[in-house]
Design a protein around this motif. Structure first.
Motif, PDB file in Angstrom:
ATOM      1  N   THR A 142      -5.060  -2.750   7.330  1.00  0.00           N
ATOM      2  CA  THR A 142      -4.935  -4.404   7.487  1.00  0.00           C
ATOM      3  C   THR A 142      -5.023  -4.943   6.904  1.00  0.00           C
ATOM      4  O   THR A 142      -4.728  -6.369   7.294  1.00  0.00           O
ATOM      5  CB  THR A 142      -6.937  -4.012   8.068  1.00  0.00           C
ATOM      6  OG1 THR A 142      -7.906  -4.361   6.465  1.00  0.00           O
ATOM      7  CG2 THR A 142      -6.986  -2.729   8.670  1.00  0.00           C
ATOM      8  N   ALA A 143      -5.298  -4.818   5.562  1.00  0.00           N
ATOM      9  CA  ALA A 143      -4.274  -5.581   5.063  1.00  0.00           C
ATOM     10  C   ALA A 143      -2.871  -5.564   4.246  1.00  0.00           C
ATOM     11  O   ALA A 143      -2.895  -6.428   2.979  1.00  0.00           O
ATOM     12  CB  ALA A 143      -5.409  -5.815   3.363  1.00  0.00           C
ATOM     13  N   MET A 144      -1.366  -5.180   4.610  1.00  0.00           N
ATOM     14  CA  MET A 144      -0.228  -4.974   4.283  1.00  0.00           C
ATOM     15  C   MET A 144      -0.119  -6.737   4.557  1.00  0.00           C
ATOM     16  O   MET A 144       0.790  -6.444   3.399  1.00  0.00           O
ATOM     17  CB  MET A 144       0.227  -4.111   5.932  1.00  0.00           C
ATOM     18  CG  MET A 144      -0.717  -3.265   6.242  1.00  0.00           C
ATOM     19  SD  MET A 144       0.941  -2.314   7.245  1.00  0.00           S
ATOM     20  CE  MET A 144      -0.127  -0.406   7.506  1.00  0.00           C
ATOM     21  N   ASP A 145      -0.118  -7.189   5.061  1.00  0.00           N
ATOM     22  CA  ASP A 145       0.607  -9.246   5.208  1.00  0.00           C
ATOM     23  C   ASP A 145      -0.035  -9.478   3.986  1.00  0.00           C
ATOM     24  O   ASP A 145      -0.013 -10.654   3.456  1.00  0.00           O
ATOM     25  CB  ASP A 145       0.405  -9.456   6.265  1.00  0.00           C
ATOM     26  CG  ASP A 145      -1.346  -9.516   6.764  1.00  0.00           C
ATOM     27  OD1 ASP A 145      -2.203  -8.772   6.396  1.00  0.00           O
ATOM     28  OD2 ASP A 145      -1.211 -10.171   7.338  1.00  0.00           O
ATOM     29  N   VAL A 146      -0.949  -8.923   3.274  1.00  0.00           N
ATOM     30  CA  VAL A 146      -2.311  -9.557   2.272  1.00  0.00           C
ATOM     31  C   VAL A 146      -1.052 -10.259   0.602  1.00  0.00           C
ATOM     32  O   VAL A 146      -0.229  -9.029   0.743  1.00  0.00           O
ATOM     33  CB  VAL A 146      -3.639  -9.273   1.572  1.00  0.00           C
ATOM     34  CG1 VAL A 146      -3.862  -9.696   0.963  1.00  0.00           C
ATOM     35  CG2 VAL A 146      -3.684  -9.566   2.999  1.00  0.00           C
ATOM     36  N   GLU A 147      -0.995 -10.924   0.868  1.00  0.00           N
ATOM     37  CA  GLU A 147      -0.155 -11.047  -0.636  1.00  0.00           C
ATOM     38  C   GLU A 147      -0.778 -11.965  -1.206  1.00  0.00           C
ATOM     39  O   GLU A 147      -1.046 -13.649  -1.786  1.00  0.00           O
ATOM     40  CB  GLU A 147       1.839 -11.731  -0.322  1.00  0.00           C
ATOM     41  CG  GLU A 147       2.057 -12.173  -1.564  1.00  0.00           C
ATOM     42  CD  GLU A 147       3.522 -12.185  -1.089  1.00  0.00           C
ATOM     43  OE1 GLU A 147       4.307 -13.648  -1.730  1.00  0.00           O
ATOM     44  OE2 GLU A 147       4.231 -12.269   0.051  1.00  0.00           O
TER      45      GLU A 147
END
Length: 129
Positions: free
Chosen positions: A23-28
């Motif tokens: 779910t946190a693939m786009d967390v940068e």
């Protein structure tokens, strides 16, 4: 023993940590997208080691405490990411990642509570003999 309730709670915490990287693939955070998944994998490994070290309750409590510390760190990092993220998405869409470390933290707290109860039960049985 593997059929205890604390094993179920630790397994739920491991499942929550397993779902988090997807779910946190786009967390940068701080220019890297690998911080959250690497901490989640570390939580999964600690959880699995803790589940299978059921003969040593003190080690289980220690591993769960370390995993809780990592989950608090994950919660803080995800909260930081949610607060600095610019608009464009509604809050429920960008805040779902924050739920999984909190669920894992709650499950680990319940597991530690039940492990301590088992320890007290064993000690009281040893006194009777």
């Amino acid at each position: 023993m593997l059929q205890r309730i604390q094993t179920v709670f630790m397994f739920l915490a491991v499942l929550a940590a397993l779902v988090l990287p997807f779910t946190a693939m786009d967390v940068e955070i701080f220019g890297s997208t690998y911080i959250i998944p690497s901490l989640a994998v570390l939580c999964v490994l600690l959880g699995m080691i803790s589940i299978f070290s059921y003969k040593n309750r003190s080690r289980q409590i220690l591993l769960n405490n370390i995993s809780m510390l990592i989950n608090v760190l994950l919660t803080g990092l995800l909260l930081y990411w949610v607060l600095i993220l610019s608009g464009g998405m509604s809050f429920p869409e960008k805040g779902i990642e924050l739920v999984f470390p909190l669920v894992a933290l709650f499950c680990l707290l319940l597991a530690n509570s039940n492990i301590r109860k088992d320890t007290l039960l064993v000690k009281s049985a040893d006194r009777i003999r």
